[in-house]
Design a protein around this motif. Structure first.
Motif, PDB file in Angstrom:
ATOM      1  N   VAL A 178       0.881  -1.171   0.000  1.00 26.01           N
ATOM      2  CA  VAL A 178       0.000   0.000   0.000  1.00 26.01           C
ATOM      3  C   VAL A 178       0.917   1.218   0.000  1.00 26.01           C
ATOM      4  CG1 VAL A 178      -1.781   1.295   1.230  1.00 26.01           C
ATOM      5  CG2 VAL A 178      -1.821  -1.193   1.295  1.00 26.01           C
ATOM      6  N   PHE A 179       0.743   2.082  -1.006  1.00 26.73           N
ATOM      7  CA  PHE A 179       1.611   3.256  -1.139  1.00 26.73           C
ATOM      8  C   PHE A 179       0.853   4.543  -0.796  1.00 26.73           C
ATOM      9  CE2 PHE A 179       3.244   0.080  -4.148  1.00 26.73           C
ATOM     10  CZ  PHE A 179       4.580   0.019  -3.787  1.00 26.73           C
ATOM     11  N   GLN A 180       1.608   5.581  -0.503  1.00 28.97           N
ATOM     12  CA  GLN A 180       1.015   6.880  -0.176  1.00 28.97           C
ATOM     13  C   GLN A 180       0.173   7.423  -1.340  1.00 28.97           C
ATOM     14  OE1 GLN A 180       3.858   9.732   1.245  1.00 28.97           O
ATOM     15  NE2 GLN A 180       2.525  11.480   0.952  1.00 28.97           N
ATOM     16  N   ASP A 181       0.664   7.213  -2.569  1.00 33.68           N
ATOM     17  CA  ASP A 181      -0.022   7.796  -3.738  1.00 33.68           C
ATOM     18  C   ASP A 181      -0.894   6.762  -4.471  1.00 33.68           C
ATOM     19  OD1 ASP A 181       2.050   6.300  -4.654  1.00 33.68           O
ATOM     20  OD2 ASP A 181       2.942   7.847  -5.916  1.00 33.68           O
ATOM     21  N   PHE A 182      -1.328   5.726  -3.750  1.00 34.76           N
ATOM     22  CA  PHE A 182      -2.310   4.728  -4.203  1.00 34.76           C
ATOM     23  C   PHE A 182      -1.778   3.778  -5.283  1.00 34.76           C
ATOM     24  CE2 PHE A 182      -4.962   8.799  -3.704  1.00 34.76           C
ATOM     25  CZ  PHE A 182      -4.905   8.745  -2.319  1.00 34.76           C
ATOM     26  N   GLN A 183      -1.160   4.361  -6.333  1.00 34.15           N
ATOM     27  CA  GLN A 183      -0.592   3.566  -7.434  1.00 34.15           C
ATOM     28  C   GLN A 183      -1.592   2.609  -8.067  1.00 34.15           C
ATOM     29  OE1 GLN A 183       3.368   2.101  -7.207  1.00 34.15           O
ATOM     30  NE2 GLN A 183       4.181   3.994  -6.392  1.00 34.15           N
ATOM     31  N   LEU A 184      -2.805   3.114  -8.286  1.00 34.82           N
ATOM     32  CA  LEU A 184      -3.791   2.350  -9.056  1.00 34.82           C
ATOM     33  C   LEU A 184      -3.549   2.601 -10.539  1.00 34.82           C
ATOM     34  CD1 LEU A 184      -7.009   3.152  -6.975  1.00 34.82           C
ATOM     35  CD2 LEU A 184      -5.495   1.170  -6.763  1.00 34.82           C
ATOM     36  N   LEU A 185      -3.916   1.628 -11.358  1.00 35.60           N
ATOM     37  CA  LEU A 185      -3.770   1.797 -12.805  1.00 35.60           C
ATOM     38  C   LEU A 185      -4.970   2.585 -13.315  1.00 35.60           C
ATOM     39  CD1 LEU A 185      -2.563  -1.833 -13.509  1.00 35.60           C
ATOM     40  CD2 LEU A 185      -1.185   0.237 -13.675  1.00 35.60           C
ATOM     41  N   PRO A 186      -4.739   3.777 -13.900  1.00 41.41           N
ATOM     42  CA  PRO A 186      -5.843   4.683 -14.239  1.00 41.41           C
ATOM     43  C   PRO A 186      -6.808   4.159 -15.289  1.00 41.41           C
ATOM     44  CG  PRO A 186      -3.763   5.505 -15.137  1.00 41.41           C
ATOM     45  CD  PRO A 186      -3.418   4.354 -14.239  1.00 41.41           C
ATOM     46  N   THR A 187      -6.327   3.232 -16.119  1.00 43.24           N
ATOM     47  CA  THR A 187      -7.190   2.721 -17.203  1.00 43.24           C
ATOM     48  C   THR A 187      -7.989   1.501 -16.777  1.00 43.24           C
ATOM     49  OG1 THR A 187      -5.333   1.414 -18.028  1.00 43.24           O
ATOM     50  CG2 THR A 187      -5.657   3.592 -19.011  1.00 43.24           C
ATOM     51  N   LEU A 188      -7.827   1.067 -15.526  1.00 50.64           N
ATOM     52  CA  LEU A 188      -8.565  -0.088 -15.023  1.00 50.64           C
ATOM     53  C   LEU A 188      -9.587   0.346 -13.984  1.00 50.64           C
ATOM     54  CD1 LEU A 188      -5.748  -2.773 -14.485  1.00 50.64           C
ATOM     55  CD2 LEU A 188      -7.098  -2.331 -16.534  1.00 50.64           C
ATOM     56  N   THR A 189     -10.716  -0.359 -13.930  1.00 43.57           N
ATOM     57  CA  THR A 189     -11.727  -0.081 -12.909  1.00 43.57           C
ATOM     58  C   THR A 189     -11.219  -0.540 -11.538  1.00 43.57           C
ATOM     59  OG1 THR A 189     -12.740  -2.261 -13.150  1.00 43.57           O
ATOM     60  CG2 THR A 189     -13.589  -0.478 -14.573  1.00 43.57           C
ATOM     61  N   ALA A 190     -11.957  -0.183 -10.493  1.00 43.84           N
ATOM     62  CA  ALA A 190     -11.605  -0.623  -9.139  1.00 43.84           C
ATOM     63  C   ALA A 190     -11.491  -2.146  -9.096  1.00 43.84           C
ATOM     64  CB  ALA A 190     -12.663  -0.140  -8.147  1.00 43.84           C
ATOM     65  N   LEU A 191     -12.468  -2.816  -9.682  1.00 44.55           N
ATOM     66  CA  LEU A 191     -12.487  -4.288  -9.694  1.00 44.55           C
ATOM     67  C   LEU A 191     -11.257  -4.836 -10.417  1.00 44.55           C
ATOM     68  CD1 LEU A 191     -14.358  -6.666  -8.822  1.00 44.55           C
ATOM     69  CD2 LEU A 191     -15.280  -6.626 -11.144  1.00 44.55           C
ATOM     70  N   GLU A 192     -10.946  -4.270 -11.556  1.00 40.84           N
ATOM     71  CA  GLU A 192      -9.800  -4.744 -12.350  1.00 40.84           C
ATOM     72  C   GLU A 192      -8.481  -4.484 -11.628  1.00 40.84           C
ATOM     73  OE1 GLU A 192     -11.855  -4.140 -16.762  1.00 40.84           O
ATOM     74  OE2 GLU A 192     -10.736  -2.493 -15.831  1.00 40.84           O
TER      75      GLU A 192
ATOM     76  N   LYS B  28     -15.818  -5.833   1.317  1.00 45.51           N
ATOM     77  CA  LYS B  28     -15.261  -5.753   2.675  1.00 45.51           C
ATOM     78  C   LYS B  28     -14.769  -4.343   3.002  1.00 45.51           C
ATOM     79  CE  LYS B  28     -13.648 -10.371   3.890  1.00 45.51           C
ATOM     80  NZ  LYS B  28     -12.487 -11.230   4.129  1.00 45.51           N
ATOM     81  N   VAL B  29     -14.224  -3.656   1.997  1.00 42.19           N
ATOM     82  CA  VAL B  29     -13.701  -2.304   2.253  1.00 42.19           C
ATOM     83  C   VAL B  29     -14.760  -1.224   1.984  1.00 42.19           C
ATOM     84  CG1 VAL B  29     -11.318  -3.025   1.795  1.00 42.19           C
ATOM     85  CG2 VAL B  29     -12.652  -1.989  -0.064  1.00 42.19           C
ATOM     86  N   GLY B  30     -16.006  -1.664   1.814  1.00 41.12           N
ATOM     87  CA  GLY B  30     -17.109  -0.713   1.678  1.00 41.12           C
ATOM     88  C   GLY B  30     -17.276  -0.108   0.305  1.00 41.12           C
ATOM     89  N   LEU B  31     -16.782  -0.807  -0.725  1.00 40.89           N
ATOM     90  CA  LEU B  31     -16.876  -0.264  -2.088  1.00 40.89           C
ATOM     91  C   LEU B  31     -17.639  -1.205  -3.022  1.00 40.89           C
ATOM     92  CD1 LEU B  31     -13.268   1.192  -2.533  1.00 40.89           C
ATOM     93  CD2 LEU B  31     -15.369   2.462  -2.081  1.00 40.89           C
ATOM     94  N   GLY B  32     -18.633  -1.876  -2.456  1.00 44.99           N
ATOM     95  CA  GLY B  32     -19.437  -2.801  -3.254  1.00 44.99           C
ATOM     96  C   GLY B  32     -20.208  -2.125  -4.374  1.00 44.99           C
ATOM     97  N   ASP B  33     -20.387  -0.801  -4.260  1.00 42.57           N
ATOM     98  CA  ASP B  33     -21.114  -0.064  -5.313  1.00 42.57           C
ATOM     99  C   ASP B  33     -20.161   0.685  -6.239  1.00 42.57           C
ATOM    100  OD1 ASP B  33     -20.214   1.665  -3.360  1.00 42.57           O
ATOM    101  OD2 ASP B  33     -22.000   2.942  -3.382  1.00 42.57           O
ATOM    102  N   ARG B  34     -18.860   0.359  -6.179  1.00 43.52           N
ATOM    103  CA  ARG B  34     -17.865   1.091  -6.970  1.00 43.52           C
ATOM    104  C   ARG B  34     -17.042   0.166  -7.879  1.00 43.52           C
ATOM    105  NH1 ARG B  34     -20.119   5.043  -5.027  1.00 43.52           N
ATOM    106  NH2 ARG B  34     -19.149   6.903  -4.119  1.00 43.52           N
ATOM    107  N   PHE B  35     -17.529  -1.039  -8.104  1.00 40.47           N
ATOM    108  CA  PHE B  35     -16.773  -2.009  -8.901  1.00 40.47           C
ATOM    109  C   PHE B  35     -16.274  -1.431 -10.223  1.00 40.47           C
ATOM    110  CE2 PHE B  35     -19.308  -5.896  -7.108  1.00 40.47           C
ATOM    111  CZ  PHE B  35     -18.596  -5.810  -5.922  1.00 40.47           C
ATOM    112  N   HIS B  36     -17.155  -0.703 -10.910  1.00 37.48           N
ATOM    113  CA  HIS B  36     -16.859  -0.305 -12.294  1.00 37.48           C
ATOM    114  C   HIS B  36     -16.429   1.151 -12.420  1.00 37.48           C
ATOM    115  CE1 HIS B  36     -18.277  -4.247 -13.230  1.00 37.48           C
ATOM    116  NE2 HIS B  36     -19.464  -3.997 -12.704  1.00 37.48           N
TER     117      HIS B  36
END
Length: 228
Positions: A91-105, A129-137
């Protein structure tokens, strides 16, 4: 308790032209399975560098690191990547999520790298579990900072890591959101029995862990012995 991380006499120096900058000097520590552990110190003390070395993201100039029973400085880049994908969460300070992928991906990436047939199912369960069941896409740009970090926490646990490294996990969040993310991190950690290593300048957060290692000027100034 078995040791999951053993570090002996670690040195790390960077060269800049003819100058040498010593970032870490003579660092030794050991962390047990399922332990929660904090690394604290002022800015520039070498905290993030130490985390990167322990996780096999960088190589030391001298010393040894044994992670999950493997001496990682002997491994090739590819072998270290395999070890990380199998055993390590980040887990990084700046999240490091891939911008072209959805939360689920994003959550599914480590699972897909392992060839998991249940990547989507596991990712959905973790996001719930982390409270994002409505944010998959939703894409990262459609999520708040706190939501992005919760996606990052879900992703960190998706491959059921033996050890999780968190680098200033609340650094980009306001106090209230940061507290929620930390509660989530510790709750998931307790549930899964993962070893948790947190780099932070936040002493309040550090005090939630079982042991605190203090760095100053690239050296250890306090390293309490483990309870066992």
């Amino acid at each position: 308790m078995a040791k999951i991380l053993n570090v002996h006499n670690l040195d790390k120096t960077y060269s800049s032209g003819s100058k040498k900058l010593t970032v870490l000097q003579d660092i030794s520590l050991s962390i047990e399975e399922s332990e929660t552990f904090a690394i604290v110190g002022p800015s520039g003390s070498g905290k993030t560098t130490l985390l990167g070395l322990c996780a096999g993201l960088d190589r030391p100039n001298s010393g040894s690191i044994e992670l999950c029973g493997t001496e990682i400085e002997r491994l090739t880049e590819d072998e270290r990547a395999v070890l990380r994908n199998k055993n390590v969460g980040f887990v990084f300070q700046d999240f490091q999520l891939l911008p072209t992928l959805t939360a689920l991906e994003n959550v599914a990436v480590p699972l897909e790298l392992q060839g998991s047939k249940n990547a989507s199912k596991i990712s959905r369960e973790l996001l719930e579990k982390v409270g994002l069941g409505d944010r998959f896409h939703h894409y990262p740009s459609q999520l708040s900072g706190g939501e992005q970090q919760r996606v990052a926490v879900a992703r960190a646990f998706s491959n059921e890591p033996s050890i999780l490294f968190a680098d200033e996990p609340t650094g980009n969040l306001d106090a209230e959101t940061g507290e929620k993310v930390i509660d989530l991190l510790f709750n998931l950690n307790k549930e899964s029995g993962t070893t948790l290593v947190i780099v932070t300048h936040d002493l309040e957060l550090a005090q939630k862990t079982q042991r605190i290692l203090r760095l100053k000027g690239g050296r250890i100034i306090e390293n309490p012995i483990s309870a066992s």
